[in-house]
Write a protein that holds these residues in place. Structure first.
Motif, PDB file in Angstrom:
ATOM      1  N   UNK A 195      50.205  45.390  37.426  1.00  0.00           N
ATOM      2  CA  UNK A 195      49.295  46.244  38.178  1.00  0.00           C
ATOM      3  C   UNK A 195      47.978  45.529  38.491  1.00  0.00           C
ATOM      4  N   UNK A 196      47.468  44.775  37.540  1.00  0.00           N
ATOM      5  CA  UNK A 196      46.212  44.058  37.740  1.00  0.00           C
ATOM      6  C   UNK A 196      46.364  42.921  38.743  1.00  0.00           C
ATOM      7  N   UNK A 197      47.576  42.410  38.901  1.00  0.00           N
ATOM      8  CA  UNK A 197      47.817  41.287  39.822  1.00  0.00           C
ATOM      9  C   UNK A 197      48.044  41.747  41.253  1.00  0.00           C
ATOM     10  N   UNK A 198      48.298  43.037  41.454  1.00  0.00           N
ATOM     11  CA  UNK A 198      48.578  43.550  42.801  1.00  0.00           C
ATOM     12  C   UNK A 198      47.313  43.677  43.636  1.00  0.00           C
ATOM     13  N   UNK A 199      47.489  43.616  44.971  1.00  0.00           N
ATOM     14  CA  UNK A 199      46.421  44.021  45.880  1.00  0.00           C
ATOM     15  C   UNK A 199      46.364  45.547  45.881  1.00  0.00           C
ATOM     16  N   UNK A 200      45.195  46.117  45.690  1.00  0.00           N
ATOM     17  CA  UNK A 200      45.062  47.570  45.676  1.00  0.00           C
ATOM     18  C   UNK A 200      44.670  48.046  47.076  1.00  0.00           C
ATOM     19  N   UNK A 201      45.472  48.917  47.685  1.00  0.00           N
ATOM     20  CA  UNK A 201      45.214  49.354  49.061  1.00  0.00           C
ATOM     21  C   UNK A 201      43.809  49.926  49.244  1.00  0.00           C
ATOM     22  N   UNK A 202      43.139  49.428  50.278  1.00  0.00           N
ATOM     23  CA  UNK A 202      41.814  49.883  50.724  1.00  0.00           C
ATOM     24  C   UNK A 202      40.653  49.421  49.840  1.00  0.00           C
ATOM     25  N   UNK A 203      40.925  48.892  48.661  1.00  0.00           N
ATOM     26  CA  UNK A 203      39.832  48.448  47.792  1.00  0.00           C
ATOM     27  C   UNK A 203      39.082  47.291  48.440  1.00  0.00           C
ATOM     28  N   UNK A 204      37.768  47.403  48.501  1.00  0.00           N
ATOM     29  CA  UNK A 204      36.947  46.311  49.020  1.00  0.00           C
ATOM     30  C   UNK A 204      35.623  46.268  48.274  1.00  0.00           C
ATOM     31  N   UNK A 205      35.301  45.115  47.715  1.00  0.00           N
ATOM     32  CA  UNK A 205      34.039  44.912  47.002  1.00  0.00           C
ATOM     33  C   UNK A 205      33.417  43.638  47.562  1.00  0.00           C
ATOM     34  N   UNK A 206      32.236  43.772  48.161  1.00  0.00           N
ATOM     35  CA  UNK A 206      31.585  42.648  48.827  1.00  0.00           C
ATOM     36  C   UNK A 206      30.154  42.525  48.317  1.00  0.00           C
ATOM     37  N   UNK A 207      29.773  41.340  47.856  1.00  0.00           N
ATOM     38  CA  UNK A 207      28.412  41.118  47.390  1.00  0.00           C
ATOM     39  C   UNK A 207      27.463  41.028  48.582  1.00  0.00           C
ATOM     40  N   UNK A 208      26.306  41.685  48.446  1.00  0.00           N
ATOM     41  CA  UNK A 208      25.290  41.691  49.497  1.00  0.00           C
ATOM     42  C   UNK A 208      24.019  41.002  49.000  1.00  0.00           C
TER      43      UNK A 208
END
Length: 357
Positions: A195-208
């Motif tokens: 589960x931790x290795x999968x791409x999670x749909x729609x998850x996006x975290x971007x540093x600003x």
């Protein structure tokens, strides 16, 4: 002894809409922390908090299961973090042991006031980080976020998990929530490691990176609020006011995307304009849902900041707790702090916590 820390957070913009899959928010990590330490034990385990000394928890093992001596405890997020991390450790072939786990939080005041800085998320992240170090299991920030998000969701049941992202990544982040229905379904057929290795749909975290002239001020109104209860009430309202709610989501997404672009362009004026716009949208949400998001004292805090030349809004679920103001760093902010104080608003002496990658 092993020690790990995780910072608290504040929402800058995008509240409520962010609980929907794929809708953006801007969040900042702060320089106040939850610290978790672990020390190996031979005969029994314990969980102790400096803030809740009367509720220390003692436990032993039956096989790989934790067995508790007392069932009524305030440590649900910690226990969920332990359960998930030890499940991951077992999948990695580690042998579980007994240990003393101690927690110290800077996210509430010395006399127990809750500031709304995301202490449940920070304690979840710090506990997992400490246990991963204890069991000698290196984990990327992406996977740490996923593990902590599952642990937190298992207890809270709702919310965006953006506070988890802030505690893991630090600094300013643009965040979009993953599809929780997908997660619930995939958990039934995947190991935790998978589960931790999968791409999670729609998850996006971007540093600003904020503009150099951006100054963040945080005001506390002295009335703590329950995020879970407020989110539940909005959920009830959205079922009755579908068109209004859908319009709010669309307008919030547009506002946040413009704000995120403002960060990328280092344009303070754009960011401030969208802070004001997001405040208007939250007021519209409050009006049609009949949920009090901006309390009278939060409104006063924001109005004073706007009169001073800044942009301000409630932070997080609202209903009390904190508000944020974004100002030009050249302004004499001590004057605004004095105005706040005269109106019963406490300026919190907090700064942004940046994590080096």
């Amino acid at each position: 002894m092993i020690t790990a820390q995780a910072p608290g957070k504040l929402y800058i913009a995008g509240e409520y809409a962010v609980v929907e899959t794929g809708l953006p928010a801007v969040i900042v990590a702060l320089n106040q922390f939850v610290t978790v330490s672990i020390e190996k034990s031979a005969d029994y385990g314990s969980i102790m908090s400096k803030q809740y000394q009367e509720n220390s928890l003692y436990w032993s093992r039956q096989g790989d299961e934790m067995v508790f001596d007392n069932r009524d405890n305030p440590f649900h997020y910690i226990l969920s973090a332990i359960r998930l991390t030890e499940k991951y450790a077992l999948e990695a072939g580690k042998r579980l042991s007994l240990y003393h786990l101690r927690i110290n939080s800077e996210l509430d005041s010395a006399d127990g006031k809750k500031y709304g800085l995301g202490s449940s998320a920070a304690v979840t992240v710090a506990t997992i980080k400490a246990l991963l170090a204890y069991y000698e299991l290196p984990l990327s920030k992406d996977k740490l976020y996923k593990l902590a998000a599952i642990a937190h969701l298992d207890v809270q049941g709702n919310g965006s998990l953006g506070d988890i992202a802030a505690s893991v990544y630090g600094g300013w982040i643009a965040y979009q929530a993953f599809d929780r229905d997908w997660l619930q379904a995939i958990r039934r057929e995947s190991s935790l490691t998978e589960l931790l290795a999968l791409e999670w749909p729609q998850l996006n975290i971007e540093l600003l990176t904020p503009p150099a002239n951006l100054q963040l001020m945080i005001g506390w109104t002295g009335s703590p609020a329950s995020t879970s209860q407020l989110v539940d009430r909005i959920t009830i309202a959205k079922a009755k006011k579908r068109a209004d709610y859908q319009n709010f989501l669309e307008q919030s997404a547009a506002c946040l995307q413009t704000m995120i672009n403002g960060f990328k362009q280092k344009n303070l004026a754009v960011i401030q304009a969208q802070i004001k716009r997001n405040r208007e949208l939250l007021q519209q949400l409050s009006d049609f849902s009949q949920v009090s998001i901006e309390t009278p004292l939060l409104r006063k805090m924001c109005d004073l900041a706007e009169e001073f030349g800044g942009a301000a809004k409630s932070s997080g679920a609202g209903g009390g707790d904190c508000g944020i103001a974004i100002l030009d760093a050249a302004l004499p902010t001590h004057q605004l702090a004095a105005d706040w104080e005269q109106n019963g608003i406490e300026r919190l002496a907090l700064a942004v916590h940046n994590v080096t990658l």
